[in-house]
Design a protein around this motif. Structure first.
Motif, PDB file in Angstrom:
ATOM      1  N   TRP A 138       0.830  -1.207   0.000  1.00 47.41           N
ATOM      2  CA  TRP A 138       0.000   0.000   0.000  1.00 47.41           C
ATOM      3  C   TRP A 138       0.864   1.256   0.000  1.00 47.41           C
ATOM      4  O   TRP A 138       0.583   2.221  -0.723  1.00 47.41           O
ATOM      5  N   TYR A 139       1.923   1.257   0.791  1.00 44.32           N
ATOM      6  CA  TYR A 139       2.820   2.411   0.853  1.00 44.32           C
ATOM      7  C   TYR A 139       3.485   2.647  -0.505  1.00 44.32           C
ATOM      8  O   TYR A 139       3.593   3.791  -0.975  1.00 44.32           O
ATOM      9  N   THR A 140       3.930   1.580  -1.144  1.00 45.55           N
ATOM     10  CA  THR A 140       4.554   1.718  -2.466  1.00 45.55           C
ATOM     11  C   THR A 140       3.562   2.249  -3.490  1.00 45.55           C
ATOM     12  O   THR A 140       3.910   3.073  -4.361  1.00 45.55           O
ATOM     13  N   ARG A 141       2.328   1.782  -3.414  1.00 45.24           N
ATOM     14  CA  ARG A 141       1.301   2.267  -4.341  1.00 45.24           C
ATOM     15  C   ARG A 141       1.062   3.765  -4.173  1.00 45.24           C
ATOM     16  O   ARG A 141       0.925   4.499  -5.173  1.00 45.24           O
ATOM     17  N   GLU A 142       1.022   4.240  -2.942  1.00 48.30           N
ATOM     18  CA  GLU A 142       0.831   5.673  -2.705  1.00 48.30           C
ATOM     19  C   GLU A 142       2.001   6.485  -3.238  1.00 48.30           C
ATOM     20  O   GLU A 142       1.809   7.564  -3.827  1.00 48.30           O
ATOM     21  N   ILE A 143       3.215   5.983  -3.056  1.00 48.31           N
ATOM     22  CA  ILE A 143       4.392   6.709  -3.547  1.00 48.31           C
ATOM     23  C   ILE A 143       4.383   6.789  -5.069  1.00 48.31           C
ATOM     24  O   ILE A 143       4.635   7.850  -5.667  1.00 48.31           O
ATOM     25  N   ILE A 144       4.063   5.676  -5.715  1.00 46.15           N
ATOM     26  CA  ILE A 144       4.074   5.657  -7.181  1.00 46.15           C
ATOM     27  C   ILE A 144       2.958   6.528  -7.745  1.00 46.15           C
ATOM     28  O   ILE A 144       3.152   7.259  -8.734  1.00 46.15           O
ATOM     29  N   SER A 145       1.776   6.470  -7.124  1.00 42.78           N
ATOM     30  CA  SER A 145       0.665   7.285  -7.622  1.00 42.78           C
ATOM     31  C   SER A 145       0.961   8.776  -7.472  1.00 42.78           C
ATOM     32  O   SER A 145       0.641   9.578  -8.366  1.00 42.78           O
ATOM     33  N   ASN A 146       1.588   9.175  -6.374  1.00 40.27           N
ATOM     34  CA  ASN A 146       1.973  10.584  -6.211  1.00 40.27           C
ATOM     35  C   ASN A 146       3.093  10.979  -7.160  1.00 40.27           C
ATOM     36  O   ASN A 146       3.149  12.116  -7.638  1.00 40.27           O
ATOM     37  N   PHE A 147       3.983  10.030  -7.444  1.00 40.71           N
ATOM     38  CA  PHE A 147       5.093  10.325  -8.354  1.00 40.71           C
ATOM     39  C   PHE A 147       4.587  10.548  -9.780  1.00 40.71           C
ATOM     40  O   PHE A 147       5.121  11.383 -10.517  1.00 40.71           O
ATOM     41  N   LEU A 148       3.569   9.817 -10.175  1.00 44.17           N
ATOM     42  CA  LEU A 148       3.034   9.937 -11.527  1.00 44.17           C
ATOM     43  C   LEU A 148       1.975  11.021 -11.669  1.00 44.17           C
ATOM     44  O   LEU A 148       1.519  11.288 -12.780  1.00 44.17           O
ATOM     45  N   ASP A 149       1.579  11.619 -10.553  1.00 38.51           N
ATOM     46  CA  ASP A 149       0.575  12.679 -10.595  1.00 38.51           C
ATOM     47  C   ASP A 149       1.204  13.967 -11.117  1.00 38.51           C
ATOM     48  O   ASP A 149       2.180  14.464 -10.541  1.00 38.51           O
TER      49      ASP A 149
END
Length: 219
Positions: A138-149
Motif C-alpha cells: 500500500w505504501y509503495t502504491r501511494e508513492i508511485i501514484s503521487n510520483f506519476l501525478d
C-alpha cells in the motif's frame, strides 16, 4: 532427518524475517525525496518513515522529527504502523513456538505436541508475512501514484526507500518459513492417516488351549 534440516532452514529464514521486519518498522526511510527535474540545487536529503521524518544535510548533520499526532497522519501510514507492529509480534511468537516444536530440539513433549506447535508457529509466520506485505504494498502504491501525478510539484515527489524493500524481503522470508513449517507437519500427519500403524493380534492362552488336541477324544 531431511524434515529436521528443512525445519532448521525455515527457522533461519524466519529469523532473518523477524530482524528485517523490526528494522523496516523502525527505519525512517520509507520514502525519500526524488532527484527529478531541474531541482539539482539541493544539499538536503529528506526521508519519511512511519514514526519520524529525518533530514540529512550536506555537512553530515541530520535532524529527525517524531510524528506525535496519530490522527493527523494519512490512513495508509496509520495502517502501516498497526500492521507492521502486528507482524513483529506474530513473528516473535512464531519464533518462540517453533523453537519448542522443531524436531532438532528436545522441548515440547511428545511427537504430536511438537507437530502441533510447529504448525501453530508456521501459521504465525504466514500471518506475520501477510501483515508485513500489506503495508509495504500500500505504501509503495501511494508513492508511485503521487510520483506519476502531474499536479504534484517535482520537489514534493518521493521514491520508495530502503525500508520498503526491507519490508518486502522480510515478508517473503516469513511466508516461505511459515509454508515450510506447515507443510512439514501436514505431510507427517497425512502419512499417518494413509498408512495407519498395524495392530498385531496375539492369540490368548484360552484360544491356544481350545485349538490343541484333547486326549479324552482318543480314549
Amino acid at each position: 532427518m531431511a524434515s529436521a534440516s528443512l525445519q532448521f532452514f525455515a527457522f533461519i529464514l524466519a529469523l532473518f524475517g523477524v530482524f528485517g521486519d523490526i528494522t523496516a518498522t523502525l527505519l525512517p526511510n520509507w520514502k525519500v525525496n526524488a532527484d527529478v527535474g531541474s531541482n539539482i540545487i539541493t544539499a538536503i536529503t529528506q526521508m519519511q518513515g512511519l514514526w519520524m521524518d529525518c533530514t540529512w544535510y550536506s555537512t553530515g548533520m541530520f535532524s529527525c522529527t517524531l510524528k506525535y499526532s496519530v490522527l493527523s497522519l494519512p490512513v495508509y501510514i496509520q495502517t502501516a504502523r498497526t500492521t507492521m507492529v502486528l507482524s513483529c509480534i506474530l513473528s516473535a511468537f512464531g519464533i518462540c513456538i517453533t523453537t519448542v516444536g522443531m524436531k532438532c530440539t528436545k522441548l515440547g513433549g511428545d511427537t504430536d505436541s511438537k507437530s502441533h506447535a510447529c504448525f501453530a508457529g508456521g501459521v504465525c509466520f504466514i500471518l506475520a508475512g501477510i501483515f508485513g506485505l500489506v503495508p509495504t504494498s500500500w505504501y509503495t502504491r501511494e508513492i508511485i501514484s503521487n510520483f506519476l501525478d502531474q499536479t504534484i510539484p517535482e520537489s514534493s515527489k518521493h521514491e520508495p526507500g530502503g525500508a520498503v524493500y526491507t519490508g518486502f524481503i522480510s515478508a517473503g522470508f516469513l511466508l516461505i518459513a511459515g509454508v515450510i513449517f506447515c507443510t512439514s507437519c501436514f505431510k507427517k500427519q497425512q502419512g499417518a492417516w494413509i498408512y495407519p500403524p498395524k495392530q498385531h493380534h496375539f492369540p490368548s492362552a484360552e484360544q491356544e488351549s481350545n485349538t490343541g488336541y484333547n486326549l479324552k477324544d482318543y480314549v
